[in-house]
Design an enzyme around this catalytic site. Structure first.
Site, PDB file in Angstrom:
ATOM      1  N   GLU A 109      11.121  -4.470   3.547  1.00  0.00           N
ATOM      2  CA  GLU A 109      11.169  -5.915   3.264  1.00  0.00           C
ATOM      3  C   GLU A 109      10.698  -6.190   1.840  1.00  0.00           C
ATOM      4  OE1 GLU A 109       9.899  -4.477   5.917  1.00  0.00           O
ATOM      5  OE2 GLU A 109      10.030  -5.733   7.718  1.00  0.00           O
ATOM      6  N   HIS A 125      -2.019 -31.862  20.217  1.00  0.00           N
ATOM      7  CA  HIS A 125      -0.798 -32.597  20.553  1.00  0.00           C
ATOM      8  C   HIS A 125       0.358 -31.664  20.868  1.00  0.00           C
ATOM      9  CE1 HIS A 125      -2.615 -36.457  19.446  1.00  0.00           C
ATOM     10  NE2 HIS A 125      -3.263 -35.727  18.543  1.00  0.00           N
ATOM     11  N   ARG A 128      -4.516  -4.362   6.774  1.00  0.00           N
ATOM     12  CA  ARG A 128      -5.002  -5.661   7.263  1.00  0.00           C
ATOM     13  C   ARG A 128      -6.447  -5.925   6.869  1.00  0.00           C
ATOM     14  NH1 ARG A 128      -3.561  -2.134  10.935  1.00  0.00           N
ATOM     15  NH2 ARG A 128      -5.099  -1.149  12.294  1.00  0.00           N
ATOM     16  N   LYS A 142      10.621   0.170  13.113  1.00  0.00           N
ATOM     17  CA  LYS A 142      11.086   0.421  11.731  1.00  0.00           C
ATOM     18  C   LYS A 142      12.237   1.438  11.747  1.00  0.00           C
ATOM     19  CE  LYS A 142       6.638  -0.412   9.460  1.00  0.00           C
ATOM     20  NZ  LYS A 142       5.565   0.154   8.672  1.00  0.00           N
ATOM     21  N   LYS A 159       0.840  -1.203   0.000  1.00  0.00           N
ATOM     22  CA  LYS A 159       0.000   0.000   0.000  1.00  0.00           C
ATOM     23  C   LYS A 159       0.873   1.251   0.000  1.00  0.00           C
ATOM     24  CE  LYS A 159      -3.372   2.325   2.875  1.00  0.00           C
ATOM     25  NZ  LYS A 159      -4.115   2.282   4.130  1.00  0.00           N
TER      26      LYS A 159
HETATM   27  O1  F6P Z   1       4.211  -2.919   9.641  1.00  0.00           O
HETATM   28  C1  F6P Z   1       2.846  -2.911   9.622  1.00  0.00           C
HETATM   29  C2  F6P Z   1       2.254  -2.578   8.284  1.00  0.00           C
HETATM   30  O2  F6P Z   1       2.185  -1.211   8.129  1.00  0.00           O
HETATM   31  C3  F6P Z   1       0.882  -3.230   8.155  1.00  0.00           C
HETATM   32  O3  F6P Z   1      -0.128  -2.484   8.703  1.00  0.00           O
HETATM   33  C4  F6P Z   1       0.775  -3.432   6.695  1.00  0.00           C
HETATM   34  O4  F6P Z   1      -0.205  -4.360   6.391  1.00  0.00           O
HETATM   35  C5  F6P Z   1       2.176  -3.887   6.362  1.00  0.00           C
HETATM   36  O5  F6P Z   1       2.993  -3.108   7.199  1.00  0.00           O
HETATM   37  C6  F6P Z   1       2.579  -3.746   4.930  1.00  0.00           C
HETATM   38  O6  F6P Z   1       2.467  -2.437   4.497  1.00  0.00           O
HETATM   39  P1  F6P Z   1       2.495  -2.061   2.969  1.00  0.00           P
HETATM   40  O7  F6P Z   1       1.328  -2.703   2.302  1.00  0.00           O
HETATM   41  O8  F6P Z   1       2.443  -0.574   2.921  1.00  0.00           O
HETATM   42  O9  F6P Z   1       3.793  -2.591   2.386  1.00  0.00           O
END
Ligand code: F6P
Length: 514
Positions: free
Chosen positions: A205, A376, A260, A485, A199
């Site tokens: 990452e 289990h 989310r 972060k 988004k």
């Molecule tokens: O680190 C949390 C977060 O901001 C989440 O709320 C979100 O879903 C995720 O990172 C990924 O964010 P993006 O879609 O902006 O890469």
């Protein structure tokens, strides 16, 4: 706005809990059991093994009235800026609705429709073998590069409905280089379409992983390979373009949808590409029905509001602060991960909407695993541990394979666990004594269809929303992830420059250089 403690109904709820008989006693009341069993054409929701009673639900309903739940639901659905800290609406429900909805005076329906149309077209071309990679081979695999909300929903759904899969899909989320290698090994890149889903399009990452994959193509084939192998989904198309993704391959998502809550948007592209656009549409249809039910059904027929009552009871009155979700379905193995983000990232806050400290406990700690696997591993604690853990069981009567014996035994196990937790077993030897009176909910479905899954996930979204209303929390921001972060960037600099001055940093630097 008020929180639950500021309602007149709160005292009554508290005293009902304090005087509550145990589950064995409560379950002797057939009329109560009937009132706490909700049956529809495709599911049965059994709340009898909780401490809910009709009197409790009356007071709970009174509390929801005092908190103006109906008005708050209408604010959510109509696009009011319910995310007050970021001054945004939270319009995940608009993605699965047919109605016109206006944000800042603009009807958002046409852009949603157009985006879905583009996804449908892309999926169609993929199935017809008309999408070809840089070597001319048709693309046969999809890899979703994204993390958090840009990953957990699609991961959960594609695994749950893998019976319908037309195109194999993998998910690259973690910045761990071994994850990248594993995904790379699984599908030949030359035959893979990569969907970079972010988004913000700033998540390191995701960008790092996407960059590695891009570099592979650039090294082997030059930059023209990128347009053939990459699409992006983002609320910041300019950033995706600057990253090298072709303009025509960028699908929008919007600031009015939280990460989310975004599996219903273009962020669910891997669902549509892997399972088919029709399956994606059926998922949305299920969620749309849940939205309607959430708004219109009375409390005793309203799964989201009832499930929120269970969490409220054990989290806020009993003070357990934890709950577990156990799907008796291997294909729902990722559901607990999805719910962890949905619930804990939404409501894991210590301040109310206006910044005042919260009045009491907010999000419980959420964990889970599939049954019978979980039996289990950690069920010992659930039965005999000192920490009480309310359990949400999910079961499915029909399977995709029709292997009746297994299915029967799986469900027998679910029933056995709920009963053992609730009613226990007296034993003279303390180690063999089961105390009982441990609550659980069982939500039993006829089958794991796209519609049923969409319905269930939307109910969990709404359950989370009701809880945020009780606690007077903004469920749609997540400032709690920011500090880590920032510090990650600081430590990355330290490690890169070997400038860290703690033992642990020096250890890492030393070992990396060995
Ligand atoms: O680190 C949390 C977060 O901001 C989440 O709320 C979100 O879903 C995720 O990172 C990924 O964010 P993006 O879609 O902006 O890469």
């Amino acid at each position: 706005m008020k929180n639950y403690k500021q309602t007149a109904a709160f005292d009554r709820l508290q005293s009902l809990w304090e005087q509550s008989p145990d589950l064995l006693m409560l379950n002797r009341d057939a009329a109560r059991n009937q009132q706490l069993t909700l049956e529809t054409s495709n599911f049965l929701l059994d709340l009898t093994k909780t401490h809910l009673t009709p009197a409790f639900l009356d007071a709970y309903e009174q509390m929801l009235r005092e908190l103006d739940l109906e008005a708050q639901i209408e604010d959510l659905f109509s696009g009011r800026k319910v995310n007050n800290t970021e001054r945004r609406p939270a319009l995940h429900t608009a993605l699965r609705s047919d109605d016109d909805i206006f944000v800042d005076g603009q009807n958002i329906r046409p852009q949603i429709r157009e985006t879905f149309e583009r996804i449908r077209t892309l999926a169609g071309r993929l199935y017809q073998g008309r999408l070809t990679g840089i070597t001319g081979k048709p693309l046969r695999y999809v890899v979703n590069i994204g993390i958090g909300g840009s990953y957990l929903g699609p991961l959960t759904v594609t695994a749950a409905l893998k019976e319908q899969a037309r195109i194999p899909v993998a998910f690259l989320s973690n910045v761990d280089d071994e994850h990248l290698q594993d995904v790379f090994r699984r599908f030949p890149p030359e035959e893979t379409l990569y969907a970079v889903v972010s988004k913000s399009f700033t998540t390191p990452e995701t960008l790092m992983n996407a960059r590695h994959v891009q570099n592979h193509f650039k090294r082997q084939y030059g930059t023209e390979a990128i347009a053939k192998h990459f699409v992006a989904v983002t609320a910041h198309p300019g950033k995706a373009e600057a990253f090298g993704i072709a303009h025509a391959n960028i699908f929008p998502m919007w600031d009015f949808v939280g990460g989310r809550y975004s599996l219903w948007s273009a962020a669910g592209i891997s669902i549509a590409l892997s399972l088919g656009y029709d399956v994606f549409a059926r998922l949305l249809a299920g969620a749309r029905l849940a939205d309607a039910d959430f708004r219109r059904l009375p409390l005793t027929q309203n799964p989201a509001r009832l499930l929120a009552a269970v969490t409220f009871l054990y989290n806020n009155l009993a003070g357990y602060g934890i709950e577990t979700y156990i799907p008796y379905r291997q294909r729902l193995q990722y559901l607990p991960l999805y719910l962890q983000q949905l619930i804990m990232e939404s409501n894991g806050k210590s301040v109310q909407r206006d910044g005042r400290p919260s009045a009491g406990p907010t999000s419980p700690v959420v964990f889970g695993d599939t049954g019978t696997n979980a039996q289990h591993s950690f069920f010992q604690q659930l039965h005999q541990g000192t920490q009480e853990v309310p359990v949400f069981f999910l079961g499915y009567v029909r399977s995709a394979t029709g292997a009746l014996e297994n299915r029967r035994f799986l469900l027998a196990n679910l029933l056995a666990q709920a009963e053992s937790l609730a009613f226990g077993r007296r034993h003279d030897e303390p180690h063999k004594h089961f105390p009982g009176n441990r609550p659980s909910v069982t939500w039993l479905w006829d089958a794991l269809t796209p519609e049923n899954l969409g319905y269930m996930l939307a109910v969990f979204e709404h359950k989370t929303f009701v809880e945020s209303v009780l606690w007077n929390i903004n469920a749609f921001d997540q400032f709690g992830v920011e500090l880590g972060k920032i510090n990650a960037r600081k430590f990355d600099e330290h490690l890169k420059n070997r400038s860290g001055d703690t033992e642990i940093e020096r250890f890492i630097t030393r070992k990396m250089e060995e």
